[in-house]
Scaffold this motif. Structure first.
Motif, PDB file in Angstrom:
ATOM      1  N   ASP A 175     -21.143 -57.255  40.438  1.00 33.30           N
ATOM      2  CA  ASP A 175     -19.877 -57.073  39.727  1.00 33.30           C
ATOM      3  C   ASP A 175     -20.047 -55.923  38.736  1.00 33.30           C
ATOM      4  O   ASP A 175     -20.980 -55.933  37.930  1.00 33.30           O
ATOM      5  CB  ASP A 175     -19.534 -58.377  38.993  1.00 33.30           C
ATOM      6  CG  ASP A 175     -18.092 -58.433  38.540  1.00 33.30           C
ATOM      7  OD1 ASP A 175     -17.675 -57.507  37.834  1.00 33.30           O
ATOM      8  OD2 ASP A 175     -17.389 -59.400  38.873  1.00 33.30           O
ATOM      9  N   PRO A 177     -17.964 -54.261  35.936  1.00 28.59           N
ATOM     10  CA  PRO A 177     -16.837 -54.059  35.027  1.00 28.59           C
ATOM     11  C   PRO A 177     -16.918 -52.707  34.325  1.00 28.59           C
ATOM     12  O   PRO A 177     -15.899 -52.132  33.937  1.00 28.59           O
ATOM     13  CB  PRO A 177     -16.967 -55.216  34.036  1.00 28.59           C
ATOM     14  CG  PRO A 177     -18.405 -55.599  34.086  1.00 28.59           C
ATOM     15  CD  PRO A 177     -18.867 -55.319  35.478  1.00 28.59           C
ATOM     16  N   LEU A 243     -14.369 -52.095  38.830  1.00 34.75           N
ATOM     17  CA  LEU A 243     -13.138 -52.199  38.053  1.00 34.75           C
ATOM     18  C   LEU A 243     -12.503 -50.821  37.915  1.00 34.75           C
ATOM     19  O   LEU A 243     -13.145 -49.883  37.447  1.00 34.75           O
ATOM     20  CB  LEU A 243     -13.438 -52.770  36.668  1.00 34.75           C
ATOM     21  CG  LEU A 243     -12.262 -52.851  35.696  1.00 34.75           C
ATOM     22  CD1 LEU A 243     -11.281 -53.933  36.138  1.00 34.75           C
ATOM     23  CD2 LEU A 243     -12.753 -53.130  34.280  1.00 34.75           C
ATOM     24  N   ASP A 251     -10.399 -55.404  29.639  1.00 33.55           N
ATOM     25  CA  ASP A 251     -11.151 -54.553  30.558  1.00 33.55           C
ATOM     26  C   ASP A 251     -11.474 -53.213  29.911  1.00 33.55           C
ATOM     27  O   ASP A 251     -10.583 -52.522  29.426  1.00 33.55           O
ATOM     28  CB  ASP A 251     -10.343 -54.322  31.844  1.00 33.55           C
ATOM     29  CG  ASP A 251     -10.048 -55.621  32.570  1.00 33.55           C
ATOM     30  OD1 ASP A 251     -11.009 -56.360  32.843  1.00 33.55           O
ATOM     31  OD2 ASP A 251      -8.869 -55.884  32.868  1.00 33.55           O
ATOM     32  N   GLY A 253     -13.544 -50.532  31.362  1.00 40.68           N
ATOM     33  CA  GLY A 253     -14.307 -49.815  32.368  1.00 40.68           C
ATOM     34  C   GLY A 253     -14.251 -48.313  32.196  1.00 40.68           C
ATOM     35  O   GLY A 253     -13.686 -47.789  31.230  1.00 40.68           O
ATOM     36  N   LYS A 277     -12.640 -54.920  41.828  1.00 40.81           N
ATOM     37  CA  LYS A 277     -12.596 -55.910  40.753  1.00 40.81           C
ATOM     38  C   LYS A 277     -11.229 -55.755  40.087  1.00 40.81           C
ATOM     39  O   LYS A 277     -10.964 -54.772  39.406  1.00 40.81           O
ATOM     40  CB  LYS A 277     -13.716 -55.674  39.733  1.00 40.81           C
ATOM     41  CG  LYS A 277     -13.738 -56.692  38.587  1.00 40.81           C
ATOM     42  CD  LYS A 277     -14.910 -56.408  37.652  1.00 40.81           C
ATOM     43  CE  LYS A 277     -14.865 -57.284  36.411  1.00 40.81           C
ATOM     44  NZ  LYS A 277     -15.115 -58.714  36.710  1.00 40.81           N
ATOM     45  N   SER A 279      -8.220 -55.927  37.678  1.00 42.83           N
ATOM     46  CA  SER A 279      -8.154 -56.009  36.219  1.00 42.83           C
ATOM     47  C   SER A 279      -7.388 -57.249  35.761  1.00 42.83           C
ATOM     48  O   SER A 279      -6.606 -57.845  36.508  1.00 42.83           O
ATOM     49  CB  SER A 279      -7.510 -54.749  35.644  1.00 42.83           C
ATOM     50  OG  SER A 279      -6.123 -54.718  35.932  1.00 42.83           O
ATOM     51  N   GLU A 292      -3.978 -50.291  41.734  1.00 44.28           N
ATOM     52  CA  GLU A 292      -5.438 -50.337  41.730  1.00 44.28           C
ATOM     53  C   GLU A 292      -5.987 -50.326  43.154  1.00 44.28           C
ATOM     54  O   GLU A 292      -7.007 -49.693  43.440  1.00 44.28           O
ATOM     55  CB  GLU A 292      -5.920 -51.565  40.959  1.00 44.28           C
ATOM     56  CG  GLU A 292      -5.610 -51.485  39.468  1.00 44.28           C
ATOM     57  CD  GLU A 292      -6.102 -52.695  38.683  1.00 44.28           C
ATOM     58  OE1 GLU A 292      -6.844 -53.520  39.262  1.00 44.28           O
ATOM     59  OE2 GLU A 292      -5.743 -52.824  37.495  1.00 44.28           O
ATOM     60  N   SER A 310     -10.844 -60.187  37.633  1.00 42.66           N
ATOM     61  CA  SER A 310     -11.488 -60.049  36.339  1.00 42.66           C
ATOM     62  C   SER A 310     -11.567 -61.409  35.649  1.00 42.66           C
ATOM     63  O   SER A 310     -10.632 -62.214  35.722  1.00 42.66           O
ATOM     64  CB  SER A 310     -10.681 -59.069  35.477  1.00 42.66           C
ATOM     65  OG  SER A 310     -11.377 -58.733  34.304  1.00 42.66           O
TER      66      SER A 310
END
Length: 436
Positions: A175, A177, A243, A251, A253, A277, A279, A292, A310
């Motif tokens: 993962d 982020p 992300l 978030d 990122g 990932k 958001s 996204e 997320s």
């Protein structure tokens, strides 16, 4: 092929039998409501209804698979076989004393998450609200355990039938982020971070920040070379979830338009699977989610296949409906919970999402994770972490399931907080690579 006689072929019945028989045990299953067809079938067969037809293999049915919508269900948990829990007791005349199909459907459909419950500060269903946690079977893949008990009972009745064999596998999830702690932060975020370090007297962080920015030191979150080297040594494909959402309270990122970030995603995609990932604000906003999805597809130059939400937040059924609407095939958000290790849906075999409101099986594959790095932090020593991790791996191995772990890119850094987590990650990889 297993033939099942029942008084009614419902969508719920079709769904759960195909998960247990086909996905877990690897055998095809078909259904009939005609006694004549059932009697004429000369291979493996069973009845699933209220009353046995004769002396056939019979499992007495609970009403759950023949209902629609949500009802107030009384659940009494009991022990079965000394090491497993069960519910929906169905009497001594049944070949199996519990309706494992109704119980499995209850867990797989996440029936309890549709019912009124207390959410945490992020709006998530918590472990403490689940029957698995309350009755101390969260640590077991009970659906798969029940399936193998069902298989044993069938084998006694049909000793000449050959069941296919399945093997244990792993699915490591990385993962992401934020790919970097200090790099790609931009001027304003760098200034803000510097001021925070000064006012909080975090001079070690301040020193590391400028050593990284001046290219004298390696960014602590940049563990991608290490993970890709591990990928090259593994026979199982890792999945990275990046992300791409806007900077927000939840978030933080990297800038999705940054060329270095784009290059990183492309580079990782050369070796591993790349997913999105989603958001925090995109979880409940289909328009933001669509943007996204478009962003990451532009980067990887192919349709997005898999996602993770997320904060591992799920709002059922809306979250999954949004994914289905955008033709996303797999989701890796359903887990043993962020701070608990185990099997939220009771299974270590990927399953399709069943929409209880519409009473349909959907094409979205749910790939539940069984341990997240944060859940291991509650165990103080590395020895205890290894013991807990090996225990959950062994639970999955015993039913030839798929072990899914979620580690963040920063988990594999040299941070004191994550000391020893590279060893834990290696235990997972070795558990898969050592299997024949």
């Amino acid at each position: 092929m297993l033939l099942v006689y029942t008084h009614k072929i419902s969508p719920r019945l079709n769904y759960v039998f195909k998960h247990i028989c086909t996905r877990v045990l690897g055998i095809d299953v078909t259904f009939t409501t005609k006694v004549e067809k059932f009697i004429a079938h000369d291979s493996i067969k069973m009845s699933y209804t209220k009353q046995a037809l004769g002396n056939e293999f019979f499992v007495k049915s609970n009403d759950l698979l023949f209902e629609q919508g949500l009802n107030d269900i009384e659940i009494n948990i009991m022990d079965w076989g000394g090491h497993s829990k069960c519910f929906f007791f169905n009497g001594d005349k049944s070949a199996i004393p519990f309706d494992i199909f109704a119980a499995s459907f209850y867990l797989l459909s996440r029936y309890e998450e549709y019912l009124p419950h207390v959410k945490d500060e992020f709006g998530r269903f918590t472990a403490s609200e689940s029957i698995a946690y309350k009755h101390k079977f969260l640590h077991q893949p009970v659906v798969d355990i029940w399936a193998y008990k069902f298989k044993e009972a069938l084998q006694k009745q049909f000793p000449d039938f050959e069941f296919p064999t399945k093997t244990y596998s792993i699915k490591p999830i990385i993962d992401v982020p934020n790919p970097y702690r200090y790099k790609l932060s931009g001027i304003m975020r760098t200034i803000g971070g510097t001021l925070k370090d000064v006012f909080r007297f975090k001079f070690k962080s301040l020193y590391t920040r400028f050593m990284v920015l001046m290219h004298f030191s390696h960014d602590p979150y940049d563990t991608f070379k290490y993970v890709i080297n591990k990928q090259k040594q593994s026979k199982f494909r890792f999945s990275f979830f990046f992300l791409l959402g806007e900077y927000s309270t939840y978030d933080k990122g990297a800038n999705v338009n940054n060329k270095s970030f784009i290059s990183l995603i492309k580079h990782v995609g050369d070796y591993s699977n790349v997913g999105l990932k989603i958001s925090y604000f995109a979880i409940d906003d289909a328009d933001v989610l669509k943007k996204e999805k478009t962003k990451i597809e532009d980067i990887i130059n192919k349709p997005l296949r898999a996602s993770r939400q997320s904060f591992s937040k799920l709002n059922l059924p809306e979250t999954y409906r949004n994914l289905i609407e955008l033709n996303i095939k797999e989701d890796y958000t359903m887990g043993g919970y962020v701070n608990e290790i185990g099997f939220r849906a009771g299974s270590c075999t990927p399953f399709l999402f069943y929409d209880l409101d519409y009473e349909i099986q959907t094409p979205l594959k749910i790939c539940p994770y069984h341990v997240m790095d944060f859940a291991l932090l509650k165990h103080k020593s590395l020895l205890d972490k290894k013991r807990v991790l090996n225990n959950i791996i062994n639970e999955v191995k015993q039913v030839n399931g798929q072990f899914v772990s979620v580690f963040h890119n920063y988990t594999l850094s040299y941070s004191d907080r994550w000391s020893g987590f590279k060893d834990l990650f290696n235990i997972i990889l070795e558990s898969g690579n050592n299997e024949n």
